[in-house]
Design a protein around this motif. Structure first.
Motif, PDB file in Angstrom:
ATOM      1  N   THR A   7       0.836  -1.196   0.000  1.00 50.02           N
ATOM      2  CA  THR A   7       0.000   0.000   0.000  1.00 50.02           C
ATOM      3  C   THR A   7       0.876   1.253   0.000  1.00 50.02           C
ATOM      4  N   GLY A   8       1.920   1.236   0.808  1.00 53.74           N
ATOM      5  CA  GLY A   8       2.843   2.363   0.847  1.00 53.74           C
ATOM      6  C   GLY A   8       3.535   2.567  -0.488  1.00 53.74           C
ATOM      7  N   PHE A   9       3.951   1.462  -1.117  1.00 58.27           N
ATOM      8  CA  PHE A   9       4.618   1.554  -2.421  1.00 58.27           C
ATOM      9  C   PHE A   9       3.673   2.133  -3.466  1.00 58.27           C
ATOM     10  N   ALA A  10       2.445   1.608  -3.530  1.00 62.77           N
ATOM     11  CA  ALA A  10       1.475   2.082  -4.516  1.00 62.77           C
ATOM     12  C   ALA A  10       1.106   3.542  -4.280  1.00 62.77           C
ATOM     13  N   THR A  11       0.950   3.920  -3.015  1.00 59.96           N
ATOM     14  CA  THR A  11       0.606   5.303  -2.685  1.00 59.96           C
ATOM     15  C   THR A  11       1.727   6.253  -3.100  1.00 59.96           C
ATOM     16  N   GLY A  12       2.949   5.921  -2.705  1.00 64.78           N
ATOM     17  CA  GLY A  12       4.085   6.773  -3.043  1.00 64.78           C
ATOM     18  C   GLY A  12       4.295   6.886  -4.542  1.00 64.78           C
ATOM     19  N   PHE A  13       4.186   5.753  -5.252  1.00 65.43           N
ATOM     20  CA  PHE A  13       4.423   5.755  -6.691  1.00 65.43           C
ATOM     21  C   PHE A  13       3.369   6.572  -7.421  1.00 65.43           C
ATOM     22  N   SER A  14       2.108   6.439  -6.998  1.00 62.65           N
ATOM     23  CA  SER A  14       1.035   7.178  -7.670  1.00 62.65           C
ATOM     24  C   SER A  14       1.164   8.679  -7.449  1.00 62.65           C
ATOM     25  N   LEU A  15       1.643   9.090  -6.281  1.00 61.17           N
ATOM     26  CA  LEU A  15       1.793  10.514  -5.998  1.00 61.17           C
ATOM     27  C   LEU A  15       2.962  11.132  -6.759  1.00 61.17           C
ATOM     28  N   ILE A  16       4.031  10.363  -6.937  1.00 63.12           N
ATOM     29  CA  ILE A  16       5.236  10.905  -7.568  1.00 63.12           C
ATOM     30  C   ILE A  16       5.191  10.814  -9.092  1.00 63.12           C
ATOM     31  N   LEU A  17       4.244  10.054  -9.621  1.00 61.42           N
ATOM     32  CA  LEU A  17       4.200   9.765 -11.052  1.00 61.42           C
ATOM     33  C   LEU A  17       3.890  10.989 -11.906  1.00 61.42           C
ATOM     34  N   ALA A  18       3.146  11.935 -11.353  1.00 64.70           N
ATOM     35  CA  ALA A  18       2.764  13.119 -12.135  1.00 64.70           C
ATOM     36  C   ALA A  18       4.001  13.907 -12.552  1.00 64.70           C
ATOM     37  N   ILE A  19       3.956  14.445 -13.772  1.00 66.68           N
ATOM     38  CA  ILE A  19       5.081  15.232 -14.270  1.00 66.68           C
ATOM     39  C   ILE A  19       5.143  16.552 -13.509  1.00 66.68           C
ATOM     40  N   GLY A  20       6.229  16.761 -12.828  1.00 69.63           N
ATOM     41  CA  GLY A  20       6.432  17.978 -12.071  1.00 69.63           C
ATOM     42  C   GLY A  20       7.806  18.543 -12.345  1.00 69.63           C
ATOM     43  N   ALA A  21       8.155  19.594 -11.628  1.00 64.36           N
ATOM     44  CA  ALA A  21       9.425  20.263 -11.850  1.00 64.36           C
ATOM     45  C   ALA A  21      10.602  19.333 -11.580  1.00 64.36           C
ATOM     46  N   GLN A  22      10.546  18.624 -10.473  1.00 66.19           N
ATOM     47  CA  GLN A  22      11.625  17.724 -10.097  1.00 66.19           C
ATOM     48  C   GLN A  22      11.793  16.597 -11.119  1.00 66.19           C
ATOM     49  N   ASN A  23      10.674  16.009 -11.511  1.00 66.85           N
ATOM     50  CA  ASN A  23      10.723  14.911 -12.483  1.00 66.85           C
ATOM     51  C   ASN A  23      11.261  15.383 -13.832  1.00 66.85           C
ATOM     52  N   ALA A  24      10.844  16.573 -14.248  1.00 64.27           N
ATOM     53  CA  ALA A  24      11.310  17.111 -15.525  1.00 64.27           C
ATOM     54  C   ALA A  24      12.815  17.343 -15.496  1.00 64.27           C
ATOM     55  N   PHE A  25      13.335  17.799 -14.362  1.00 64.74           N
ATOM     56  CA  PHE A  25      14.772  18.035 -14.248  1.00 64.74           C
ATOM     57  C   PHE A  25      15.545  16.716 -14.288  1.00 64.74           C
ATOM     58  N   VAL A  26      15.043  15.706 -13.573  1.00 66.59           N
ATOM     59  CA  VAL A  26      15.698  14.391 -13.592  1.00 66.59           C
ATOM     60  C   VAL A  26      15.666  13.816 -15.006  1.00 66.59           C
ATOM     61  N   LEU A  27      14.543  13.971 -15.688  1.00 68.76           N
ATOM     62  CA  LEU A  27      14.434  13.491 -17.068  1.00 68.76           C
ATOM     63  C   LEU A  27      15.458  14.192 -17.964  1.00 68.76           C
ATOM     64  N   ARG A  28      15.580  15.493 -17.810  1.00 74.60           N
ATOM     65  CA  ARG A  28      16.521  16.257 -18.630  1.00 74.60           C
ATOM     66  C   ARG A  28      17.954  15.798 -18.383  1.00 74.60           C
ATOM     67  N   GLN A  29      18.309  15.595 -17.118  1.00 75.25           N
ATOM     68  CA  GLN A  29      19.664  15.126 -16.805  1.00 75.25           C
ATOM     69  C   GLN A  29      19.881  13.699 -17.301  1.00 75.25           C
ATOM     70  N   GLY A  30      18.828  12.887 -17.220  1.00 75.71           N
ATOM     71  CA  GLY A  30      18.943  11.527 -17.732  1.00 75.71           C
ATOM     72  C   GLY A  30      19.177  11.505 -19.229  1.00 75.71           C
ATOM     73  N   LEU A  31      18.505  12.402 -19.936  1.00 79.83           N
ATOM     74  CA  LEU A  31      18.707  12.504 -21.384  1.00 79.83           C
ATOM     75  C   LEU A  31      20.125  12.974 -21.703  1.00 79.83           C
ATOM     76  N   ALA A  32      20.645  13.871 -20.867  1.00 78.97           N
ATOM     77  CA  ALA A  32      22.011  14.367 -21.064  1.00 78.97           C
ATOM     78  C   ALA A  32      23.050  13.375 -20.547  1.00 78.97           C
ATOM     79  N   ARG A  33      22.592  12.353 -19.813  1.00 78.47           N
ATOM     80  CA  ARG A  33      23.479  11.337 -19.216  1.00 78.47           C
ATOM     81  C   ARG A  33      24.537  11.977 -18.330  1.00 78.47           C
ATOM     82  N   ALA A  34      24.106  12.926 -17.518  1.00 75.12           N
ATOM     83  CA  ALA A  34      25.047  13.672 -16.679  1.00 75.12           C
ATOM     84  C   ALA A  34      24.631  13.628 -15.213  1.00 75.12           C
ATOM     85  N   HIS A  35      25.503  13.103 -14.376  1.00 79.62           N
ATOM     86  CA  HIS A  35      25.309  13.070 -12.921  1.00 79.62           C
ATOM     87  C   HIS A  35      24.006  12.373 -12.522  1.00 79.62           C
TER      88      HIS A  35
END
Length: 199
Positions: A7-35
């Motif tokens: 229940t904790g895993f599903a709750t946490g995952f569903s809340l964090i799944l929405a595209i937000g500022a933090q997620n967009a930044f991680v995605l951008r860094q992942g695309l750049a393959r940097a840090h």
């Protein structure tokens, strides 16, 4: 125990799944393959601290300082507006040689930006301290600990999956046009979130 953890895993995952500022930044860094590793560790570790604090009882702090959520909202909105403007400026200038070649800003600058996205984002507090903390009250003792552990695990799975999974999009991110489009989208997301906070 297992049910509470899931229940904790599903709750946490569903809340964090929405595209937000933090997620967009991680995605951008992942695309750049940097840090990617250190950024994902920072984001997931920060979430872990907030989730544990929420499960332990953050509502008591807000009761003592009722203006705290509003102050956090203003600070977060100012940061999102500034970062969104930076992304629009980057799209306007269009100099993406570093990103295309897989280079990025230094580690500490990247981590500082990631920390700002995490700790200046009122939605992070609402999700981790507020919602997860509130839901955790349905459990007691070891089941509550399992719930919190499940929520923490979901954050690690999500951020590392996003950061390293972004590499799958690398073939289409080899042009300045693709990076310009990504920056425009991220800028729009930042400003939309800032407007939501100010409203």
């Amino acid at each position: 125990m297992l049910g509470a953890g899931l229940t904790g895993f599903a709750t946490g995952f569903s809340l964090i799944l929405a595209i937000g500022a933090q997620n967009a930044f991680v995605l951008r860094q992942g695309l750049a393959r940097a840090h990617v590793f250190w950024l994902c560790l920072l984001c997931a570790g920060s979430d872990a601290i907030l989730i544990v604090t929420g499960v332990a009882g953050f509502s008591a702090v807000v009761a003592l300082y009722p203006a705290l959520p509003q102050i956090m909202a203003w600070g977060g909105a100012a940061f999102l507006l500034a970062y969104g403007a930076l992304r629009f400026h980057a799209a306007w200038v269009g100099q993406y040689e570093m990103q295309i070649s897989g280079q990025s800003k230094g580690l500490w600058a990247t981590l500082a930006t990631g920390a700002a996205f995490t700790w200046l984002n009122p939605h992070v507090y609402l999700d981790t301290l507020g919602l997860i903390g509130a839901i955790s009250t349905e459990f007691a003792g070891s089941a509550r600990i399992a719930f919190g552990a499940g929520a923490v695990l979901s954050s690690f799975v999500f951020f590392f999956g996003l950061g390293y999974g972004a590499r799958l999009l690398a073939p289409i991110m080899r042009s300045a046009r693709a990076w310009r489009l990504l920056d425009v989208v991220i800028g729009l997301v930042m400003w939309a979130l800032a407007a939501k906070l100010l409203a």
